[in-house]
Design an enzyme around this catalytic site. Structure first.
Site, PDB file in Angstrom:
ATOM      1  N   TYR A 109       0.812  -1.224   0.000  1.00  0.00           N
ATOM      2  CA  TYR A 109       0.000   0.000   0.000  1.00  0.00           C
ATOM      3  C   TYR A 109       0.841   1.268   0.000  1.00  0.00           C
ATOM      4  O   TYR A 109       0.306   2.368   0.021  1.00  0.00           O
ATOM      5  CB  TYR A 109      -0.925   0.013   1.230  1.00  0.00           C
ATOM      6  CG  TYR A 109      -2.186  -0.796   1.029  1.00  0.00           C
ATOM      7  CD1 TYR A 109      -2.130  -2.178   0.959  1.00  0.00           C
ATOM      8  CD2 TYR A 109      -3.417  -0.185   0.915  1.00  0.00           C
ATOM      9  CE1 TYR A 109      -3.279  -2.930   0.775  1.00  0.00           C
ATOM     10  CE2 TYR A 109      -4.577  -0.921   0.729  1.00  0.00           C
ATOM     11  CZ  TYR A 109      -4.498  -2.292   0.660  1.00  0.00           C
ATOM     12  OH  TYR A 109      -5.638  -3.029   0.470  1.00  0.00           O
TER      13      TYR A 109
ATOM     14  N   LYS B  80       2.893 -15.077   3.759  1.00  0.00           N
ATOM     15  CA  LYS B  80       3.113 -15.925   2.577  1.00  0.00           C
ATOM     16  C   LYS B  80       4.619 -16.028   2.394  1.00  0.00           C
ATOM     17  O   LYS B  80       5.180 -15.661   1.358  1.00  0.00           O
ATOM     18  CB  LYS B  80       2.403 -15.249   1.393  1.00  0.00           C
ATOM     19  CG  LYS B  80       2.294 -16.040   0.135  1.00  0.00           C
ATOM     20  CD  LYS B  80       1.283 -17.172   0.153  1.00  0.00           C
ATOM     21  CE  LYS B  80       1.403 -17.969  -1.116  1.00  0.00           C
ATOM     22  NZ  LYS B  80       1.222 -19.390  -0.990  1.00  0.00           N
TER      23      LYS B  80
ATOM     24  N   ASP C  58      -3.076 -18.378   2.169  1.00  0.00           N
ATOM     25  CA  ASP C  58      -3.977 -19.212   1.350  1.00  0.00           C
ATOM     26  C   ASP C  58      -4.571 -20.329   2.201  1.00  0.00           C
ATOM     27  O   ASP C  58      -5.778 -20.613   2.145  1.00  0.00           O
ATOM     28  CB  ASP C  58      -3.278 -19.750   0.085  1.00  0.00           C
ATOM     29  CG  ASP C  58      -1.914 -20.378   0.354  1.00  0.00           C
ATOM     30  OD1 ASP C  58      -1.389 -20.255   1.483  1.00  0.00           O
ATOM     31  OD2 ASP C  58      -1.353 -20.995  -0.581  1.00  0.00           O
TER      32      ASP C  58
ATOM     33  N   ASP D  46      -6.626  -6.786   4.369  1.00  0.00           N
ATOM     34  CA  ASP D  46      -7.786  -6.253   3.649  1.00  0.00           C
ATOM     35  C   ASP D  46      -8.662  -7.409   3.158  1.00  0.00           C
ATOM     36  O   ASP D  46      -9.874  -7.423   3.351  1.00  0.00           O
ATOM     37  CB  ASP D  46      -7.296  -5.411   2.463  1.00  0.00           C
ATOM     38  CG  ASP D  46      -8.445  -4.910   1.619  1.00  0.00           C
ATOM     39  OD1 ASP D  46      -9.411  -4.389   2.198  1.00  0.00           O
ATOM     40  OD2 ASP D  46      -8.371  -5.041   0.379  1.00  0.00           O
TER      41      ASP D  46
ATOM     42  N   ASP E  91     -12.606  -8.986   4.654  1.00  0.00           N
ATOM     43  CA  ASP E  91     -13.868  -9.192   3.920  1.00  0.00           C
ATOM     44  C   ASP E  91     -14.336 -10.644   4.075  1.00  0.00           C
ATOM     45  O   ASP E  91     -15.533 -10.902   4.222  1.00  0.00           O
ATOM     46  CB  ASP E  91     -13.693  -8.881   2.427  1.00  0.00           C
ATOM     47  CG  ASP E  91     -14.056  -7.430   2.079  1.00  0.00           C
ATOM     48  OD1 ASP E  91     -13.764  -6.527   2.890  1.00  0.00           O
ATOM     49  OD2 ASP E  91     -14.642  -7.205   0.993  1.00  0.00           O
TER      50      ASP E  91
HETATM   51  C1  IPM Z   1     -10.803  -1.089   2.815  1.00  0.00           C
HETATM   52  C2  IPM Z   1     -10.700  -0.822   1.334  1.00  0.00           C
HETATM   53  C3  IPM Z   1      -9.452  -0.023   1.006  1.00  0.00           C
HETATM   54  C4  IPM Z   1      -8.252  -0.870   1.405  1.00  0.00           C
HETATM   55  C5  IPM Z   1      -9.358   0.418  -0.453  1.00  0.00           C
HETATM   56  C6  IPM Z   1     -10.579   1.215  -0.880  1.00  0.00           C
HETATM   57  C7  IPM Z   1      -8.121   1.198  -0.738  1.00  0.00           C
HETATM   58  O1  IPM Z   1     -10.773  -2.010   0.619  1.00  0.00           O
HETATM   59  O2  IPM Z   1     -10.817  -0.119   3.593  1.00  0.00           O
HETATM   60  O3  IPM Z   1     -10.932  -2.260   3.188  1.00  0.00           O
HETATM   61  O4  IPM Z   1      -7.781  -1.676   0.602  1.00  0.00           O
HETATM   62  O5  IPM Z   1      -7.780  -0.708   2.513  1.00  0.00           O
HETATM   63 MN    MN Z   2     -11.286  -3.732   1.834  1.00  0.00          MN
END
Ligand code: IPM
Ligand code: MN
Ligand code: NAD
Length: 378
Positions: free
Chosen positions: A136, A211, A244, A268, A272
């Site tokens: 990042y 990884k 993974d 990140d 999710d």
């Molecule tokens: C998050 C988002 C951001 C990230 C993106 C929009 C840059 O996915 O806040 O989870 O990758 O951190």
């Molecule tokens: Mn995200």
């Protein structure tokens, strides 16, 4: 007490969900004899398209004057991916050195799960994501000539990184590159946070997902530093996993996991995934926490596919609001919000549209706010 809170509603469903979070937070503050003074900042896609600049000079310093920041989401199909995310969202995280991205994933009653668990159990995972380094850093480029030279620089609170990269690609072809960076102090401080959280939760094991098999110079370094930091906490077992494999194990047995420490990019993705396991992005809250201004936001993005439809579940923003209040040490107000969300979901009536119920965004926020009542005194 009076607290000054900045709010950046942003794009898509951001304004819809932050409006509900504010409603609920105001009620919890009021009931606990506090007051929140809000200052709204207009940045996001519309501002960018109107002014051709993501943030005007001085904006970050202005935002830094507040006690905390509530963010909705940024990103809009009218703007190509990149500027809003990098120059607004990531700029906030980096400028305020919000190195801890805490992303809890909690299952609630009546929330359908993709991998069902016994009725008496709860998923309670916390992703601890390093939030300032890794891929990042924004250190990248595109080689367009046989020989190119790139001046790369990344100013951070911990250090300033500069490099000159001379490239030579032959036979000549366009090639994109991005440099990841993991620093020893960066790894140590986030590992300490993960260990402290593991201890505070009364757990004996910390999962770390990298990884190192594919990138030994890079993630192998992370693993080495994490291991050496963990030696200071001999009562906690560090379970180093390839990311993974973690993504394979998580859906098979989400109850086996507590705190999961990850570098930025994997954190990140994993956050999710765990949000899906615990019931959905509409419930997933997060905090970007540092030593100066901290920022609280749902894990989800601006969800342009449902913006303006009332389908956005505001519980993630509301629970992020509870994290913000807890950060301000308004623990009772934060507790009242979390309790109201749990009661609302346990009631099973008028569930959010996202969870198969009939309630639109506003109705969910109002239902939660209505459940925040004076704590009973005995
Ligand atoms: C998050 C988002 C951001 C990230 C993106 C929009 C840059 O996915 O806040 O989870 O990758 O951190
Ligand atoms: Mn995200
Ligand atoms: P997203 O998180 O916005 O949406 C993913 C899916 O989840 C969509 O189907 C969406 O409808 C659904 N969803 C998300 N939040 C929901 C909610 N509260 N209630 C119900 N359903 C919800 O991810 P994306 O589609 O990859 O990204 C859209 C935009 O958001 C992009 O511009 C991206 O860069 C940006 N983004 C911003 C942030 C942030 O500001 N922190 C985070 C992630 C993505």
């Amino acid at each position: 007490m009076v607290y000054r809170v900045a709010v950046l509603p942003g794009d898509g469903i951001g304004p819809e969900v932050t409006a509900q979070a504010r409603k609920v937070m105001n009620k919890a503050a009021l009931i606990t004899q506090n007051e929140l003074l809000w200052q709204e900042f207009p940045f996001g896609a519309e501002y960018y398209l109107a002014h051709n600049v993501v943030l005007p000079p001085g904006a970050l310093n202005d935002i830094g004057a507040y006690d905390a920041l509530l963010l909705g989401a940024v990103g809009d199909p009218k703007v190509p991916p990149g500027p809003l995310e990098q120059e607004l969202l990531l700029a906030l995280r980096f400028h305020f050195d919000q190195y801890l991205n805490l992303r809890p994933a909690l299952s609630f009653p009546n929330v359908p799960l993709p991998c069902p668990i016994p009725p008496d159990r709860t998923i309670n995972i916390a992703v601890v994501r390093e939030n300032t380094e890794d891929y990042y850093m924004g250190l990248g480029g595109l080689t367009e000539n046989p020989a190119d030279s790139f001046n790369l620089s990344a100013p951070r609170k911990l250090y300033s990184f500069k490099a000159t990269l001379n490239t030579c690609v032959s036979p000549e072809t366009k090639a994109a590159f991005s440099l990841g960076l993991l620093s020893e102090p960066g790894i140590r401080r986030i590992t300490q946070k993960a260990l402290t959280l593991t201890k505070a939760r009364g757990e004996k094991s910390l999962t770390v997902a990298t990884k190192a098999n594919a990138l030994p110079q890079y993630y192998g370094f992370w693993d080495k530093i994490t291991r050496s930091e963990a030696e200071k906490c001999p009562d906690i077992r560090v379970n180093l996993m390839n990311v993974d494999n973690l993504c394979y194990q998580l859906p098979r047995d989400p109850l086996a996991f507590g705190v999961i420490l990850c570098p930025n990019l994997f954190g990140d993705i994993v956050s999710d995934l765990v949000s899906a396991l615990a019931g959905g992005l509409g419930l997933a809250a997060s905090g970007n926490i540092g030593d100066s201004l901290s920022m609280f936001e749902p894990v989800h993005g601006s969800a342009p596919d449902i913006a303006g439809t009332g389908k956005a579940n505001p519980l993630a923003a509301i629970l992020s609001g509870a994290m913000l209040l807890e950060h301000l040490k308004l623990n009772e107000a934060a507790r009242l919000i979390t309790k109201a969300v749990a009661e609302y979901l346990a009631g099973g009536l008028y569930l959010p549209l996202e969870l198969g119920g009939p309630a639109d965004t506003d109705r969910v926020g109002t239902a939660v706010a209505d459940l925040i009542t004076e704590p009973k005194r005995s």
